[in-house]
Design an enzyme around this catalytic site. Structure first.
Site, PDB file in Angstrom:
ATOM      1  N   ARG A 211      58.424 116.234  67.546  1.00 56.45           N
ATOM      2  CA  ARG A 211      58.749 116.172  66.115  1.00 56.45           C
ATOM      3  C   ARG A 211      59.958 115.273  65.899  1.00 56.45           C
ATOM      4  O   ARG A 211      61.005 115.497  66.511  1.00 56.45           O
ATOM      5  CB  ARG A 211      59.044 117.578  65.586  1.00 56.45           C
ATOM      6  N   GLU A 213      62.360 115.236  64.093  1.00 57.59           N
ATOM      7  CA  GLU A 213      63.266 115.990  63.227  1.00 57.59           C
ATOM      8  C   GLU A 213      64.436 115.096  62.854  1.00 57.59           C
ATOM      9  O   GLU A 213      65.073 114.513  63.720  1.00 57.59           O
ATOM     10  CB  GLU A 213      63.822 117.212  63.963  1.00 57.59           C
ATOM     11  N   ARG A 219      69.476 124.171  67.177  1.00 51.35           N
ATOM     12  CA  ARG A 219      68.201 124.878  67.390  1.00 51.35           C
ATOM     13  C   ARG A 219      66.958 124.027  67.153  1.00 51.35           C
ATOM     14  O   ARG A 219      65.865 124.552  67.031  1.00 51.35           O
ATOM     15  CB  ARG A 219      68.165 126.158  66.557  1.00 51.35           C
ATOM     16  N   HIS A 220      67.153 122.725  67.047  1.00 45.86           N
ATOM     17  CA  HIS A 220      66.008 121.821  66.938  1.00 45.86           C
ATOM     18  C   HIS A 220      65.986 120.837  68.100  1.00 45.86           C
ATOM     19  O   HIS A 220      67.019 120.310  68.489  1.00 45.86           O
ATOM     20  CB  HIS A 220      66.065 121.011  65.637  1.00 45.86           C
ATOM     21  N   GLU A 356      64.351 131.629  63.045  1.00 46.86           N
ATOM     22  CA  GLU A 356      62.898 131.774  63.090  1.00 46.86           C
ATOM     23  C   GLU A 356      62.391 131.497  64.512  1.00 46.86           C
ATOM     24  O   GLU A 356      62.818 130.554  65.156  1.00 46.86           O
ATOM     25  CB  GLU A 356      62.292 130.746  62.118  1.00 46.86           C
ATOM     26  N   SER A 359      55.842 130.904  63.610  1.00 47.05           N
ATOM     27  CA  SER A 359      55.121 130.835  62.332  1.00 47.05           C
ATOM     28  C   SER A 359      53.658 131.095  62.626  1.00 47.05           C
ATOM     29  O   SER A 359      53.158 130.690  63.681  1.00 47.05           O
ATOM     30  CB  SER A 359      55.190 129.440  61.713  1.00 47.05           C
ATOM     31  N   ARG A 407      63.367 128.420  71.767  1.00 48.86           N
ATOM     32  CA  ARG A 407      64.035 129.355  70.852  1.00 48.86           C
ATOM     33  C   ARG A 407      63.914 130.785  71.362  1.00 48.86           C
ATOM     34  O   ARG A 407      64.819 131.593  71.193  1.00 48.86           O
ATOM     35  CB  ARG A 407      63.442 129.260  69.454  1.00 48.86           C
TER      36      ARG A 407
HETATM   37  P1  AMO Z   1      56.138 125.787  63.093  1.00 53.44           P
HETATM   38  O1  AMO Z   1      56.308 124.395  62.626  1.00 53.44           O
HETATM   39  O2  AMO Z   1      56.890 126.834  62.356  1.00 53.44           O
HETATM   40  O3  AMO Z   1      54.612 126.214  63.061  1.00 53.44           O
HETATM   41  O4  AMO Z   1      56.513 125.883  64.629  1.00 53.44           O
HETATM   42  C1  AMO Z   1      56.352 127.086  65.334  1.00 53.44           C
HETATM   43  C2  AMO Z   1      57.598 127.421  66.115  1.00 53.44           C
HETATM   44  O5  AMO Z   1      57.918 126.382  67.037  1.00 53.44           O
HETATM   45  C3  AMO Z   1      59.314 126.257  67.161  1.00 53.44           C
HETATM   46  N1  AMO Z   1      59.721 124.908  66.785  1.00 53.44           N
HETATM   47  C4  AMO Z   1      60.719 124.228  67.336  1.00 53.44           C
HETATM   48  N2  AMO Z   1      61.580 124.522  68.301  1.00 53.44           N
HETATM   49  C5  AMO Z   1      62.505 123.615  68.623  1.00 53.44           C
HETATM   50  N3  AMO Z   1      62.616 122.407  68.049  1.00 53.44           N
HETATM   51  C6  AMO Z   1      61.762 122.040  67.067  1.00 53.44           C
HETATM   52  N4  AMO Z   1      61.879 120.848  66.506  1.00 53.44           N
HETATM   53  C7  AMO Z   1      60.766 122.967  66.663  1.00 53.44           C
HETATM   54  N5  AMO Z   1      59.802 122.944  65.745  1.00 53.44           N
HETATM   55  C8  AMO Z   1      59.168 124.115  65.830  1.00 53.44           C
HETATM   56  C9  AMO Z   1      59.934 127.313  66.273  1.00 53.44           C
HETATM   57  C10 AMO Z   1      58.854 127.569  65.265  1.00 53.44           C
HETATM   58  O6  AMO Z   1      58.941 128.839  64.719  1.00 53.44           O
HETATM   59  N6  AMO Z   1      51.142 125.213  63.545  1.00 53.44           N
HETATM   60  C11 AMO Z   1      52.211 126.151  63.226  1.00 53.44           C
HETATM   61  C12 AMO Z   1      52.057 127.439  63.971  1.00 53.44           C
HETATM   62  C13 AMO Z   1      50.857 128.264  63.570  1.00 53.44           C
HETATM   63  O7  AMO Z   1      50.677 128.530  62.376  1.00 53.44           O
HETATM   64  O8  AMO Z   1      50.112 128.681  64.477  1.00 53.44           O
HETATM   65  C14 AMO Z   1      53.547 125.496  63.525  1.00 53.44           C
HETATM   66  O9  AMO Z   1      53.664 124.499  64.199  1.00 53.44           O
HETATM   67  O10 AMO Z   1      60.169 128.454  67.097  1.00 53.44           O
HETATM   68  P1  ATP Z   2      60.068 125.173  60.943  1.00 49.45           P
HETATM   69  O1  ATP Z   2      59.824 125.526  62.366  1.00 49.45           O
HETATM   70  O2  ATP Z   2      59.100 125.767  59.994  1.00 49.45           O
HETATM   71  O3  ATP Z   2      60.302 123.697  60.764  1.00 49.45           O
HETATM   72  P2  ATP Z   2      62.761 125.588  61.286  1.00 49.45           P
HETATM   73  O4  ATP Z   2      63.507 126.855  61.509  1.00 49.45           O
HETATM   74  O5  ATP Z   2      62.540 124.681  62.429  1.00 49.45           O
HETATM   75  O6  ATP Z   2      61.408 125.912  60.605  1.00 49.45           O
HETATM   76  P3  ATP Z   2      63.052 123.448  59.514  1.00 49.45           P
HETATM   77  O7  ATP Z   2      62.150 123.814  58.374  1.00 49.45           O
HETATM   78  O8  ATP Z   2      62.597 122.448  60.507  1.00 49.45           O
HETATM   79  O9  ATP Z   2      63.529 124.810  60.196  1.00 49.45           O
HETATM   80  O10 ATP Z   2      64.402 122.934  58.974  1.00 49.45           O
HETATM   81  C1  ATP Z   2      65.010 123.568  57.967  1.00 49.45           C
HETATM   82  C2  ATP Z   2      66.015 124.500  58.572  1.00 49.45           C
HETATM   83  O11 ATP Z   2      66.976 123.779  59.307  1.00 49.45           O
HETATM   84  C3  ATP Z   2      66.698 125.210  57.497  1.00 49.45           C
HETATM   85  O12 ATP Z   2      66.923 126.548  57.875  1.00 49.45           O
HETATM   86  C4  ATP Z   2      67.986 124.433  57.338  1.00 49.45           C
HETATM   87  O13 ATP Z   2      69.007 125.249  56.822  1.00 49.45           O
HETATM   88  C5  ATP Z   2      68.238 123.992  58.761  1.00 49.45           C
HETATM   89  N1  ATP Z   2      68.954 122.742  58.841  1.00 49.45           N
HETATM   90  C6  ATP Z   2      68.563 121.528  58.410  1.00 49.45           C
HETATM   91  N2  ATP Z   2      69.478 120.601  58.643  1.00 49.45           N
HETATM   92  C7  ATP Z   2      70.481 121.242  59.249  1.00 49.45           C
HETATM   93  C8  ATP Z   2      71.748 120.825  59.750  1.00 49.45           C
HETATM   94  N3  ATP Z   2      72.131 119.551  59.695  1.00 49.45           N
HETATM   95  N4  ATP Z   2      72.542 121.755  60.314  1.00 49.45           N
HETATM   96  C9  ATP Z   2      72.158 123.020  60.409  1.00 49.45           C
HETATM   97  N5  ATP Z   2      70.974 123.487  59.951  1.00 49.45           N
HETATM   98  C10 ATP Z   2      70.164 122.620  59.376  1.00 49.45           C
END
Ligand code: AMO
Ligand code: ATP
Length: 433
Positions: A211, A213, A219-220, A356, A359, A407
């Site tokens: 991704r 991002e 946490r990403h 989180e 999902s 995570r």
């Molecule tokens: P979602 O986008 O919420 O759902 O991703 C599912 C879980 O994957 C983890 N995750 C990540 N961890 C680290 N870095 C990232 N950039 C990142 N992106 C996602 C999180 C998140 O909760 N297709 C749906 C799932 C489904 O519905 O089956 C999906 O991708 O822990």
């Molecule tokens: P998903 O897996 O559905 O993408 P996520 O927990 O990975 O959920 P995103 O939707 O990717 O989160 O990103 C939005 C989240 O990241 C929000 O909770 C937002 O507050 C947080 N976020 C975005 N940018 C920043 C940043 N620069 N610093 C800290 N948190 C951030």
């Protein structure tokens, strides 16, 4: 090399060859000690300068820290040795001498920042506490695989080079595929759904996702490992049961099989979650968040939950919990809405108090409603024809979800930064090693 014995298996009375890294050399004058480290632990090697071969003593005491050596000799009981035994060397081979200067101190006595650690992961992983994280990560994956197999789920592998994204167009890494535009896959979502319509019915995958991002957060990641699950003939409630079961199985396995690692990480009480995880609807969640008074601005229906909102609710609930019944407009096209309330979806998230984790949801399996969902999200259903058309040929009702492995490990072990749960993290600043 003679047959090698792990240091932990060397017993008084044995005559052994051990091999590993020079952890430390302590020269006390007439007597000197070399501490040799391998995967199993450490052993003290004693040099008595007046009584032993001069060349052997010189080699043993002159070798740099972290060099790789092999030592043969007898093992004796010695109360003053750190492990209660020591070796009296008869021969010593330097298999590979290390530089005198190291970029990082593997004994851990000198702290290194995360970036230096990641640049030198090989040395970093000579630290037992760092190794422990990856032993635990491996145990989590083993436990999860066993759990899936116990519920009749088949492990699959789906393509990582794909033609379309699924989780929002901005987060795709484009690549060139024989002159055509392609992408690194963001999620196995569509493929796993196609498999529940096949004879396999219930599937899981552990694999990488990519991704682009924009944000650089603790946490990403730009490359993460996902645990995906999908099953025919279950609804979102049952999918949550499996999700909860998987998480508990992972914690239980770590508690049971990683005692030494948890010890190293300083755990007295690991805190395997028990009891049913609360299932709050999205509406209940925002009410509870607003009631904490922690946010500057009150949330209104339709808002996504900010990091601060997730934290406030996490502190309030105090353990893992689900958020269900999300507004349809903030969930993807493949999530089914309630028949009697199309503004509410059967999507859910599993939350750890800090963030989180998962999902998932009940999927839209009806062709017409699925295509409509694409259009509502501004996606061209034509592009997804390979996926949607299978919904015309007998697609069962189904549900599923996905975890981010990093995570899961991060929250399980209370790590500050998600990068600590990956060997070689990919983020905006980091493409190698
Ligand atoms: P979602 O986008 O919420 O759902 O991703 C599912 C879980 O994957 C983890 N995750 C990540 N961890 C680290 N870095 C990232 N950039 C990142 N992106 C996602 C999180 C998140 O909760 N297709 C749906 C799932 C489904 O519905 O089956 C999906 O991708 O822990
Ligand atoms: P998903 O897996 O559905 O993408 P996520 O927990 O990975 O959920 P995103 O939707 O990717 O989160 O990103 C939005 C989240 O990241 C929000 O909770 C937002 O507050 C947080 N976020 C975005 N940018 C920043 C940043 N620069 N610093 C800290 N948190 C951030």
């Amino acid at each position: 090399m003679d047959e090698r014995t792990y240091t932990a298996d060397a017993e008084p009375g044995d005559h052994v060859t051990v091999a590993g890294w020079v952890h430390e050399v302590r020269d006390l004058g007439g007597i000197a000690f070399l501490i040799l480290r391998d995967k199993s632990g450490k052993i003290q090697v004693k040099f008595e300068k007046d009584e032993m071969d001069e060349e052997l003593v010189e080699t043993g005491l002159g070798v740099h820290r972290e060099s790789v050596i092999s030592v043969t000799g007898g093992v004796e009981e010695e109360e003053r040795a750190p492990t209660g035994v020591e070796m009296l060397p008869e021969s010593l081979d330097v298999l590979n001498e290390a530089d005198a200067e190291l970029p990082l101190d593997p004994s851990g006595k000198v702290d290194a920042d995360l970036s230096t650690r990641l640049d030198n992961r090989t040395l970093d992983l000579r630290k037992k506490e760092v190794q422990a994280i990856f032993e635990i990560r491996a145990e989590v994956l083993r436990a999860v695989r066993d759990y899936f197999r116990s519920i009749g789920s088949t492990e699959i592998n789906t393509p990582k080079i794909v033609a379309t994204g699924t989780e929002g167009g901005t987060e795709l890494f484009p690549i060139t595929y024989f002159g055509e535009e392609a992408f690194m896959n963001q999620s196995p979502q569509l493929f796993k759904q196609l498999m529940v319509g096949s004879g396999l019915e219930r599937v899981f995958e552990v694999g990488p996702i990519f991704r682009a991002e924009e944000h650089n957060t603790p946490r990403h990641l730009n490359e993460a490992t996902m645990i995906d699950f999908e099953s025919a003939f279950i609804d979102h409630e049952e999918a949550m049961d499996v999700c909860e079961g998987t998480l508990k199985a992972a914690y239980e396995a770590v508690e049971e099989n990683c005692e030494a690692e948890l010890d190293l990480l300083g755990y007295d009480d690991f805190g395997t979650p028990d009891g049913d995880f609360p299932r709050l609807t999205y509406e209940e969640a925002i009410e509870r968040i607003n009631a904490t008074g922690e946010l500057d601005e009150q949330l209104v229906y339709g808002d996504d939950l900010s990091t601060e909102a997730e934290r406030a609710l996490g502190d309030d609930v105090g353990g893992h919990y689900f958020i269900t019944d999300w507004p349809s407009e903030i969930k993807p096209f493949y999530i089914q809405d309630y028949e009697d309330d199309p503004t509410t979806s059967k999507g859910f998230d599993l939350m750890h108090p800090r963030m989180e984790l998962v999902s998932g949801g009940q999927r839209e399996h009806r062709y017409g409603a699925l295509v409509e969902g694409f259009e509502q999200q501004g996606l061209d259903p034509e592009q997804f024809d390979y996926y949607t058309k299978m919904f015309k040929y007998g697609m069962p009702p189904h549900a599923g979800w996905a975890y981010g492995v990093e995570r899961l490990v991060m929250t399980m072990l209370g790590l500050e930064n998600i990068r600590e749960a990956v060997l070689f993290p990919r983020d905006r600043q980091r493409l190698s090693p």
